[in-house]
Motif scaffolding. Structure first.
Motif, PDB file in Angstrom:
ATOM      1  N   ALA A   1       0.883   6.066  -7.048  1.00 29.72           N
ATOM      2  CA  ALA A   1      -0.402   6.608  -7.490  1.00 29.72           C
ATOM      3  C   ALA A   1      -0.416   8.135  -7.426  1.00 29.72           C
ATOM      4  O   ALA A   1      -0.885   8.801  -8.357  1.00 29.72           O
ATOM      5  CB  ALA A   1      -1.532   6.033  -6.640  1.00 29.72           C
TER       6      ALA A   1
ATOM      7  N   THR B   1     -12.161   5.086  -3.047  1.00 32.01           N
ATOM      8  CA  THR B   1     -11.543   4.152  -3.995  1.00 32.01           C
ATOM      9  C   THR B   1     -10.243   3.592  -3.440  1.00 32.01           C
ATOM     10  O   THR B   1      -9.937   2.407  -3.628  1.00 32.01           O
ATOM     11  CB  THR B   1     -11.282   4.853  -5.339  1.00 32.01           C
ATOM     12  N   PHE B   2      -9.467   4.430  -2.760  1.00 31.47           N
ATOM     13  CA  PHE B   2      -8.249   3.932  -2.127  1.00 31.47           C
ATOM     14  C   PHE B   2      -8.569   2.827  -1.128  1.00 31.47           C
ATOM     15  O   PHE B   2      -7.824   1.853  -0.997  1.00 31.47           O
ATOM     16  CB  PHE B   2      -7.503   5.068  -1.421  1.00 31.47           C
TER      17      PHE B   2
ATOM     18  N   PHE C   1       0.631   3.777  -3.005  1.00 30.99           N
ATOM     19  CA  PHE C   1       0.181   5.144  -2.746  1.00 30.99           C
ATOM     20  C   PHE C   1       1.175   6.159  -3.303  1.00 30.99           C
ATOM     21  O   PHE C   1       0.784   7.149  -3.936  1.00 30.99           O
ATOM     22  CB  PHE C   1      -0.001   5.359  -1.246  1.00 30.99           C
TER      23      PHE C   1
ATOM     24  N   TYR D   1      -3.808   1.374 -10.795  1.00 31.77           N
ATOM     25  CA  TYR D   1      -5.231   1.682 -10.572  1.00 31.77           C
ATOM     26  C   TYR D   1      -5.376   2.940  -9.717  1.00 31.77           C
ATOM     27  O   TYR D   1      -6.253   3.777  -9.955  1.00 31.77           O
ATOM     28  CB  TYR D   1      -5.921   0.502  -9.894  1.00 31.77           C
ATOM     29  N   GLY D   2      -4.514   3.063  -8.713  1.00 29.91           N
ATOM     30  CA  GLY D   2      -4.575   4.241  -7.859  1.00 29.91           C
ATOM     31  C   GLY D   2      -4.249   5.517  -8.600  1.00 29.91           C
ATOM     32  O   GLY D   2      -4.813   6.576  -8.303  1.00 29.91           O
TER      33      GLY D   2
ATOM     34  N   CYS E   1       0.829  -1.212   0.000  1.00 34.06           N
ATOM     35  CA  CYS E   1       0.000   0.000   0.000  1.00 34.06           C
ATOM     36  C   CYS E   1       0.861   1.258   0.000  1.00 34.06           C
ATOM     37  O   CYS E   1       0.535   2.241  -0.678  1.00 34.06           O
ATOM     38  CB  CYS E   1      -0.919  -0.001   1.219  1.00 34.06           C
TER      39      CYS E   1
ATOM     40  N   LEU F   1      -9.045  -0.318  -2.980  1.00 29.08           N
ATOM     41  CA  LEU F   1      -7.776  -0.835  -3.488  1.00 29.08           C
ATOM     42  C   LEU F   1      -6.941  -1.470  -2.385  1.00 29.08           C
ATOM     43  O   LEU F   1      -6.230  -2.457  -2.621  1.00 29.08           O
ATOM     44  CB  LEU F   1      -6.989   0.294  -4.161  1.00 29.08           C
TER      45      LEU F   1
ATOM     46  N   MET G   1     -10.631  10.769  -3.323  1.00 31.57           N
ATOM     47  CA  MET G   1      -9.770   9.604  -3.567  1.00 31.57           C
ATOM     48  C   MET G   1     -10.003   8.492  -2.550  1.00 31.57           C
ATOM     49  O   MET G   1      -9.888   7.308  -2.885  1.00 31.57           O
ATOM     50  CB  MET G   1      -8.290  10.011  -3.478  1.00 31.57           C
TER      51      MET G   1
ATOM     52  N   ASN H   1      -7.253   6.818 -10.164  1.00 33.99           N
ATOM     53  CA  ASN H   1      -8.114   7.379  -9.134  1.00 33.99           C
ATOM     54  C   ASN H   1      -7.666   8.793  -8.777  1.00 33.99           C
ATOM     55  O   ASN H   1      -8.494   9.714  -8.663  1.00 33.99           O
ATOM     56  CB  ASN H   1      -8.076   6.485  -7.895  1.00 33.99           C
TER      57      ASN H   1
END
Length: 238
Positions: A33, A145-146, A30, A99-100, A26, A149, A142, A103
């Protein structure tokens, strides 16, 4: 019941690896992202193209295949073998980070145009616009959605057992092999994953409420007004 009592230390050790990979993945996802998402929202065509290439490549590659490539194939090319846990974190972080990034880009684009115009009118630099105006508003969009994920990354970490990481799934498979208790072994794994997921869900909801409260979308909790000393004394005398 004896099975769960005896197996508890093994599942706790497996949960430690699952949490380590989830938190590490993560953190990497992060960072990627935010960086790629911000690049994808800039006016520079070159930067947007670079961000788009990253997103399309790593969003289109299966995390499991990427992990196998990092752990098994890359040593043949470089002569250096990654640690299994690091290879798992890198594969999941690169995959989920793609994907992030979308987002983040979408949340930044969703900030009203008037906010951008106001920052231009105030003669703020690009860094000041992003830090003071755009990202605080985009951050609240965000987070939901985060949160999804994060849960997907945690569940995706179940495949790391295929490169000999002793996570929850690896423990369940080992117990099934040695005890023959297939139902109990995987039932315990299901419960363990569910508990970990609920912890992450609760943390993300707290973060969402905090972000929305800072933007004034959720009223702050009223503070209790302290009683005057005189009133308290009168109440005690009565």
């Amino acid at each position: 019941m004896n099975f769960f009592v005896d197996a508890l230390p093994l599942y706790l050790n497996g949960a430690r690896y699952t949490l380590l990979i989830t938190v590490g993945g993560c953190a990497l996802a992060f960072a990627i992202a935010m960086a790629v998402g911000i690049l994808g929202s800039t006016r520079s065509a070159a930067l947007r193209a670079l961000a788009s290439v990253y997103v399309e490549v790593f969003r289109g590659v299966a995390a499991l295949v990427l992990m196998f490539w990092l752990f098994y194939a890359m040593p043949l090319l470089t002569g250096y073998r990654l640690e299994p846990v690091f290879a798992a974190i890198l594969a999941l972080g690169l995959n989920i980070g793609a994907y992030g990034a979308e987002n983040v880009r979408g949340a930044i684009k969703a900030v009203p145009r008037s906010q951008y115009e106001a920052t231009v009118a105030l003669n703020l630099s690009w860094t000041q616009r992003m830090r003071l105006v755009v990202l605080p508003q985009a951050w609240a969009q965000m987070l939901p959605t985060f949160g999804n994920l994060v849960i997907e990354l945690m569940k995706g970490s179940a495949v790391v057992s295929l490169i000999a990481v002793s996570d929850i799934t690896f423990v369940a498979q080992q117990l099934r092999t040695f005890t023959g208790e297939t139902v109990l072994a995987f039932a315990a794994a299901l419960v363990t994953y569910f508990v970990i997921a609920q912890v992450f869900v609760a943390l993300m909801r707290l973060a969402e409420r905090s972000a929305n409260r800072r933007l004034g979308r959720i009223p702050a909790r009223p503070r209790r007004r302290a009683k005057p000393a005189g009133a308290a004394a009168k109440g005690g005398a009565a």
